[in-house]
Design an enzyme around this catalytic site. Structure first.
Site, PDB file in Angstrom:
ATOM      1  N   HIS A  37      33.520  45.460  42.985  1.00  0.00           N
ATOM      2  CA  HIS A  37      34.835  45.462  42.350  1.00  0.00           C
ATOM      3  C   HIS A  37      34.865  44.635  41.077  1.00  0.00           C
ATOM      4  CE1 HIS A  37      38.852  46.865  42.503  1.00  0.00           C
ATOM      5  NE2 HIS A  37      38.944  46.932  43.827  1.00  0.00           N
ATOM      6  N   ARG A  38      33.796  43.884  40.795  1.00  0.00           N
ATOM      7  CA  ARG A  38      33.743  43.130  39.544  1.00  0.00           C
ATOM      8  C   ARG A  38      33.452  44.030  38.351  1.00  0.00           C
ATOM      9  NH1 ARG A  38      29.184  38.886  41.110  1.00  0.00           N
ATOM     10  NH2 ARG A  38      28.301  40.888  41.799  1.00  0.00           N
TER      11      ARG A  38
END
Length: 436
Positions: free
Chosen positions: A407-408
């Site tokens: 999700h980064r």
């Protein structure tokens, strides 16, 4: 006069620091040729036969089968005859194709002048090898100068302080047997004394059972998955897709003649097209620089289950390959995985992983990302299911696709767009024609 040369466990590349002796291919007294395989070892990535760079007679072996050795530890010694004891005694090809280390260091030549004024040359013999069971004398205080990493590791794993042991070897050398005897004494059951029985509720839980060492491939997988869970904030999204048309397209390709096209190759081709549209998922996070590094080449790893555990071979430059080339490379790497002959280079460097767990007869999963990659696509089994097709209920070939992503590197919109494009290509393979 023969010279005794020591051959050490070479640097196997890719950051590997140790290997386990699986099988000796020579015995003491055997005559070996230059570059002849002498031992089979297992690293955290592959099974490897190591050739010896010297030719001569084996005079000693270091380590029994099942022993782990660090890089640089002695493997064996070879008595090299006068004709081959010079600078050309060895080939230097310690491990062809595995990040071969530099050629053996040249032995220092000492020049001396004889009585007749002529210059003589003498080769300085290497230091005598130290058996795996020996360590240096242990001082009363200060660090312990242990020669054998095996003895040091054995003591450390057993919770022993080498300073507290008395060596039985020459001049107080601590031998491997000394450490093993101390461990046996440490683990010996205490004398039984009559004591009142403790209440059943206070009894400690039983902890006996089969203990399986986390080493080799299993240990490497455990370390990598644990690191992935610690460092990567992953999320998973999934979708069901009608794979009927994809299966028909594959059948038509194979009916046209030529090499058969695998389903995995078609899925990989779809993924490379999807990554071209969503390059955020072909990346990794540089934590020190706090940057997302998007890669311009796609190296697709694929999960392969073997008798030695799960491995992930890598198809290099998958974005440049067509379905036939992908099929051939998947087949080659799968066979190498089955036989345990994958090289470290074939098991590293992936940028995206494809996990076809449908071969195990399951529909869905939430894969753990193969660190340091940013995403993994999971593919379940393709099975007939009721499906609304063109407004009517029909039996179609349905597959569940799941995408686990970092999700980064992107938000859910990008991940969802990637997965939707993959599903669209599975349902309508003609969509791929736009990017061919």
């Amino acid at each position: 006069m023969a010279q005794v040369l020591e051959f050490k466990l070479p640097d196997l590349g890719e950051g590997l620091t140790e290997a386990e002796i699986v099988r000796w291919l020579v015995r003491v007294g055997d005559v070996v040729a230059i570059d002849q395989p002498v031992v089979e070892v297992e690293t955290a990535k592959a099974m490897v036969e190591i050739p010896c760079p010297y030719g001569g007679v084996v005079t000693a072996r270091f380590g029994e089968e099942g022993t782990e050795l660090p890089v640089g530890a002695p493997l064996l010694t070879v008595a090299v005859g006068p004709a081959t004891a010079g600078e050309d005694a060895g080939s230097g090809n310690v491990l062809v194709g595995y990040g071969t280390s530099e050629a053996p260091a040249r032995r220092r030549r000492v020049r001396a002048t004889g009585a007749n004024g002529r210059v003589k040359q003498a080769v300085e013999a290497p230091p005598a090898p130290v058996p795996e069971s020996a360590t240096a004398p242990v001082p009363a205080e200060g660090p312990v100068p242990v020669i054998s990493p095996l003895v040091r590791r054995l003591a450390r794993d057993g919770g022993l302080d080498l300073r507290e042991l008395s060596g039985s070897g020459p001049e107080g050398l601590i031998l491997r047997a000394d450490v093993e005897n101390a461990l046996r004494a440490k683990d010996a059951p205490a004398p039984v004394t009559a004591e009142p029985a403790a209440p059943a509720s206070a009894a400690a839980p039983a902890r006996d059972g089969l203990r399986v060492p986390l080493k080799g491939v299993r240990g490497a997988v455990a370390d990598k998955l644990s690191r992935s869970r610690r460092e990567i904030p992953d999320a998973t999204c999934w979708v069901d897709a009608d794979a009927t048309e994809l299966m028909r397209a594959r059948a038509a390709m194979n009916a046209a003649g030529g090499p058969k096209i695998s389903l995995l190759a078609l899925l990989a081709r779809i993924c490379t097209a999807a990554l071209a549209r969503h390059p955020e998922l072909n990346s990794y996070v540089d934590t020190e620089a706090r940057e997302v590094v998007q890669l311009d080449r796609v190296h697709v790893g694929f999960a392969a289950q073997t008798e030695r555990g799960l491995v992930v071979p890598v198809v290099r430059d998958a974005h440049t390959r067509d379905a036939e080339s992908l099929t051939a490379e998947f087949a080659r790497l799968t066979e190498a995985a089955r036989t345990g002959t994958l090289t470290p280079g074939e098991l590293t460097g992936g940028t995206f992983t494809l996990n076809n767990y449908g071969v195990f007869g399951v529909d869905g999963s939430t894969p753990i990302i193969n660190h340091p990659e940013a995403a993994m696509l999971g593919v379940g089994r393709i099975v007939p299911k009721p499906w609304v097709h063109e407004g009517e209920l029909a039996v179609r070939q349905v597959v569940q696709l799941s995408l686990t992503f970092d999700h980064r590197v992107c938000d859910g919109g990008t991940a969802g767009g990637f997965l939707r494009y993959v599903a669209d290509c599975v349902e309508q393979p003609a969509v791929l024609l736009r990017t061919l």
